[in-house]
Design a protein around this motif. Structure first.
Motif, PDB file in Angstrom:
ATOM      1  N   SER A 222      28.008  38.824  23.062  1.00 34.90           N
ATOM      2  CA  SER A 222      28.596  39.830  23.951  1.00 34.90           C
ATOM      3  C   SER A 222      29.862  40.396  23.329  1.00 34.90           C
ATOM      4  O   SER A 222      30.631  39.691  22.683  1.00 34.90           O
ATOM      5  CB  SER A 222      28.885  39.222  25.332  1.00 34.90           C
ATOM      6  OG  SER A 222      29.700  38.087  25.223  1.00 34.90           O
ATOM      7  N   ALA A 252      30.950  38.035  34.677  1.00 37.24           N
ATOM      8  CA  ALA A 252      30.155  39.024  33.950  1.00 37.24           C
ATOM      9  C   ALA A 252      29.319  38.373  32.842  1.00 37.24           C
ATOM     10  O   ALA A 252      28.133  38.680  32.676  1.00 37.24           O
ATOM     11  CB  ALA A 252      31.063  40.100  33.362  1.00 37.24           C
ATOM     12  N   GLY A 253      29.937  37.474  32.075  1.00 34.77           N
ATOM     13  CA  GLY A 253      29.194  36.781  31.031  1.00 34.77           C
ATOM     14  C   GLY A 253      28.132  35.866  31.597  1.00 34.77           C
ATOM     15  O   GLY A 253      27.031  35.735  31.033  1.00 34.77           O
ATOM     16  N   MET A 256      25.126  37.830  32.461  1.00 30.34           N
ATOM     17  CA  MET A 256      24.292  38.140  31.296  1.00 30.34           C
ATOM     18  C   MET A 256      23.369  36.970  30.965  1.00 30.34           C
ATOM     19  O   MET A 256      22.177  37.160  30.679  1.00 30.34           O
ATOM     20  CB  MET A 256      25.158  38.490  30.094  1.00 30.34           C
ATOM     21  CG  MET A 256      24.357  38.718  28.826  1.00 30.34           C
ATOM     22  SD  MET A 256      25.245  39.652  27.570  1.00 30.34           S
ATOM     23  CE  MET A 256      25.060  41.310  28.243  1.00 30.34           C
ATOM     24  N   THR A 278      22.030  43.254  30.823  1.00 32.79           N
ATOM     25  CA  THR A 278      23.181  44.160  30.931  1.00 32.79           C
ATOM     26  C   THR A 278      23.333  44.671  32.357  1.00 32.79           C
ATOM     27  O   THR A 278      24.454  44.775  32.874  1.00 32.79           O
ATOM     28  CB  THR A 278      23.032  45.328  29.950  1.00 32.79           C
ATOM     29  OG1 THR A 278      22.844  44.820  28.626  1.00 32.79           O
ATOM     30  CG2 THR A 278      24.265  46.213  29.966  1.00 32.79           C
ATOM     31  N   SER A 281      24.992  42.000  34.385  1.00 29.57           N
ATOM     32  CA  SER A 281      26.414  41.894  34.077  1.00 29.57           C
ATOM     33  C   SER A 281      27.203  43.031  34.707  1.00 29.57           C
ATOM     34  O   SER A 281      28.251  42.817  35.332  1.00 29.57           O
ATOM     35  CB  SER A 281      26.606  41.879  32.558  1.00 29.57           C
ATOM     36  OG  SER A 281      27.950  41.676  32.212  1.00 29.57           O
ATOM     37  N   THR A 284      27.418  42.776  38.508  1.00 29.64           N
ATOM     38  CA  THR A 284      28.327  41.734  38.980  1.00 29.64           C
ATOM     39  C   THR A 284      29.776  42.195  39.006  1.00 29.64           C
ATOM     40  O   THR A 284      30.531  41.826  39.917  1.00 29.64           O
ATOM     41  CB  THR A 284      28.186  40.479  38.102  1.00 29.64           C
ATOM     42  OG1 THR A 284      26.843  39.998  38.187  1.00 29.64           O
ATOM     43  CG2 THR A 284      29.135  39.383  38.540  1.00 29.64           C
TER      44      THR A 284
END
Length: 318
Positions: A222, A252-253, A256, A278, A281, A284
């Motif tokens: 990422s 966010a991670g 993913m 994506t 992510s 979110t």
């Protein structure tokens, strides 16, 4: 599928637009939610409709927020209760600057007795689950090679293993004989784990391909707002997210990772997996907490993700 969170946290997200250090600031809002990387992955996958078991080590004195989340999302609670309170992670969100500042406190220590109970729990889950996500930092009392040993054990049992960690724990895994099926570092974490500066996209691709030759199936690097590189032995894609108003980057991670696992469960090809991950992510970060938006909104985001297939003439042979 199951997620493992050894160092969960109660995430206290404080909105303080225009805040400054070394002075008194005014906050506009505060949100407290059950978190930790594996917990976030479980929460997001449950939103997608995946049946999830969540395990790890959880402070008994303030487990209520976690138990409420698990009940609300029908997540199977397989956490080992630890004496004491789960740590608090403070997130200061500045909407004006579109920035998030994290303050992570240390977690509860793990004793040999707790680890023995946890490993018995993991053995039980291994008999009934095919996919495992190992995510987050290691608390005091657990050696840096713990994930590396667990990856080897799970893969020897024929399980699909995804890993999302950093620091010494990631370094230990990437230097072990057996790698996870899926590894999702960001560019800084990968540089630190490999002990060398990966200053260009080509450096990142070369590093990812080296991990593939050593047994990984998918390496997802990422790159924040720039998107992510997803690399397999046969294909490489870059996914660039659309720009959206950011409420909080917390989770966010983890979203993913959840998107990539959901794509694996559905057998999606790499470009479609990149688009789904994506969209998870991006979806979110438009809300507080590790929660997906409605499917229609996710579909709209996914349609805006720019996925490009990169040169594959130098395919790997293993």
């Amino acid at each position: 599928m199951a997620t493992l969170t050894l160092n969960p946290a109660l995430d206290m997200t404080v909105r303080a637009d225009g805040w400054q250090p070394n002075t008194v600031n005014s906050g506009q809002d505060m949100h407290l939610s059950a978190g930790g990387k594996g917990v976030n992955v479980a929460s997001i996958l449950a939103d997608w409709g995946v049946t999830v078991t969540a395990t790890g080590l959880l402070g008994a004195e303030n487990a209520g927020s976690f138990e409420t989340l698990f009940r609300a999302k029908h997540i199977q609670d397989a956490f080992i209760r630890v004496p004491g309170s789960t740590r608090v992670g403070v997130k200061i969100v500045d909407h004006a600057k579109q920035e998030t500042t994290d303050i992570n406190l240390p977690g509860l220590g793990a004793t040999p007795e707790l680890l023995k109970a946890l490993e018995a729990q993991l053995d039980e889950l291994t008999a009934s689950h095919e996919v495992f996500v190992l995510a987050g930092s290691l608390p005091p009392g657990i050696e840096s090679n713990y994930y590396a040993r667990l990856v080897a054990k799970l893969r020897a049992a024929g399980k699909f293993v995804a890993l999302d960690t950093s620091g010494p724990a990631l370094t230990a895994v990437l230097n072990a004989d057996t790698l996870p099926n899926l590894v999702k570092p960001n560019n800084h974490e990968l540089s630190a784990a490999l002990g060398r500066e990966l200053s260009s996209e080509q450096d990142l691709l070369d590093a990812a391909r080296t991990l593939l030759t050593r047994g990984a199936d998918l390496v997802a690097v990422s790159q924040g707002e720039e998107g992510a590189l997803l690399v397999t032995r046969d294909e490489t894609v870059k996914a660039r997210p659309p720009r959206v108003p950011v409420v909080s980057t917390v989770g966010a991670g983890d979203a993913m990772v959840a998107g990539l696992v959901a794509a694996h469960l559905d057998g999606l090809p790499l470009p479609a997996a990149a688009r789904r991950a994506t969209s998870f992510s991006v979806g979110t970060i438009t809300r507080l907490g590790a929660h997906l938006p409605p499917r229609a909104e996710l579909d709209a985001i996914a349609a805006q993700v720019d996925v490009s297939v990169l040169k594959t003439s130098d395919r790997l042979t293993v």
